[in-house]
Design a protein around this motif. Structure first.
Motif, PDB file in Angstrom:
ATOM      1  N   ASP A  94      45.866  33.220  42.160  1.00 20.87           N
ATOM      2  CA  ASP A  94      44.975  34.173  41.497  1.00 20.87           C
ATOM      3  C   ASP A  94      45.344  35.605  41.890  1.00 20.87           C
ATOM      4  OD1 ASP A  94      44.247  33.949  44.138  1.00 20.87           O
ATOM      5  OD2 ASP A  94      42.098  34.014  43.772  1.00 20.87           O
ATOM      6  N   GLU A 146      46.446  39.403  42.069  1.00 22.24           N
ATOM      7  CA  GLU A 146      46.275  40.595  41.257  1.00 22.24           C
ATOM      8  C   GLU A 146      47.064  41.730  41.880  1.00 22.24           C
ATOM      9  OE1 GLU A 146      42.282  41.690  40.565  1.00 22.24           O
ATOM     10  OE2 GLU A 146      41.679  39.750  39.717  1.00 22.24           O
ATOM     11  N   TYR A 197      49.042  43.799  46.348  1.00 24.10           N
ATOM     12  CA  TYR A 197      48.771  42.458  45.845  1.00 24.10           C
ATOM     13  C   TYR A 197      47.646  41.823  46.638  1.00 24.10           C
ATOM     14  CZ  TYR A 197      53.228  42.993  43.433  1.00 24.10           C
ATOM     15  OH  TYR A 197      54.233  43.449  42.629  1.00 24.10           O
TER      16      TYR A 197
END
Length: 349
Positions: free
Chosen positions: A333, A335, A341
């Protein structure tokens, strides 16, 4: 690294390349880093694996001896065959020793449009891609046996499907039997046995193979092909230099630590890439041509404050792997915001 972790990482990465994602059961805080317990089945037992047989036995329990005609066939051979049902070409290489034992390897060569890619990090730590080599490689060890009108063959031990790890030039480096390391128990067999026929036949100075039998192809087309003798030094010779049980011995001794956990002591960007990507490949398959793999600045990954990431890799902007010198972390998951990150659900060993 625990084997159950590698299974989850492999499954997660495999599924991450598809529209549907299935992860480990979510049962706690979504902010927490999940820790996986070791698979109890693999956690216990001896730390020493012995795959090298003391004796090789015939089916009747007598000690195997090379047939008298063995000397006529000692050497290195290659063969090719077209497999129309699979729309691919098959490449084979065979090494026969004077002890009657042989090593056989085969792999597939697809048309350019259907060939996958592999990734590696060059000497500067930059990711490069290369056309996949030795697609769906299979290797086996066997023994020549007396047969009607010539010599037949029998399999010894396991048939392996190792990943071919790449060096910093994108060339084949070594064979890595990931599936065996991840899912097999350490073994301590004293003897090996020559058993089922592998479809290889030798008679009248001809070495031939029943391709359908060898690769398990159920087809109306019967494919038989002959081997040709080649000189030592062939580029594929490394595939058949070791018996399968020798490869297993070397791998279990050097790639695992106590309790059958994976050894994680990555010395370079490329070693990190090769061993982690092997978890996804499992065998020597390849990535789709549109796959994107990149090494990112490990300091740009937001892990726990007390961790110090050393290597980080991003796959298709969706799956991230991070190594902090001791543990491997994975999240799907991920991002990216302003070059940083983050992920809520980290899986680690």
């Amino acid at each position: 690294m625990k084997k159950c972790l590698t299974l989850l990482l492999t499954t997660t990465l495999l599924l991450s390349l598809n529209p549907v994602m299935i992860l480990a059961e979510e049962d706690h805080d979504h902010d927490a880093t999940e820790t996986l317990a070791a698979d109890h089945h693999h956690e216990h037992g001896t730390n020493y694996a012995n795959f090298i047989p003391a004796n090789i036995l015939n089916p009747d329990d007598s000690v195997y001896k090379a047939p008298e005609a063995t000397d006529d066939y000692v050497g290195l051979y290659t063969a090719q065959a077209r497999v129309e049902d699979l729309d691919t070409d098959l490449e084979l290489i065979l090494s026969i020793g004077d002890d009657g034992l042989f090593n056989l390897a085969y792999y597939f060569v697809n048309i350019p449009e259907q060939r996958g890619v592999r990734f590696y990090a060059n000497e500067e730590g930059e990711v490069e891609s290369t056309e996949a080599i030795y697609q769906d490689l299979v290797i086996l060890t066997g023994a020549l046996r007396e047969g009607e009108g010539g010599l037949g063959t029998g399999l010894i031990g396991k048939t392996l499907s190792p990943v071919v790890l790449l060096d910093e030039n994108g060339e084949a480096d070594r064979l890595y039997p990931y599936m065996n390391l991840a899912f097999d128990l350490r073994e301590n067999h004293q003897n090996a046995r020559v058993y089922q026929n592998v479809g290889l036949y030798l008679a009248d100075d001809v070495v031939a193979v029943d391709v359908n039998h060898l690769i398990g192809l159920d087809s109306e087309e019967q494919i038989m092909t002959q081997f040709s003798s080649v000189e030592e030094g062939h580029e594929d010779e490394f595939l058949v230099e070791s018996h399968t049980y020798e490869l297993l011995q070397e791998s279990f001794d050097n790639d695992l630590i106590e309790h059958n956990d994976f050894k994680m002591a990555y010395q370079s960007e490329n070693e990190f890439m090769q061993l982690v990507l092997a978890m996804h490949l499992r065998t020597n398959t390849s990535f789709p041509q549109d796959t994107e793999v990149e090494l990112i600045d490990p300091e740009s990954v937001q892990l726990n404050d007390d961790l110090n990431p050393q290597y980080a890799m991003l796959i298709n902007d969706s799956v991230i792997y991070v190594f902090d010198g001791e543990s491997l972390f994975m999240a799907e998951d991920v991002e990216e915001i302003d070059g940083e990150y983050t992920a809520e659900n980290w899986v680690t060993n």
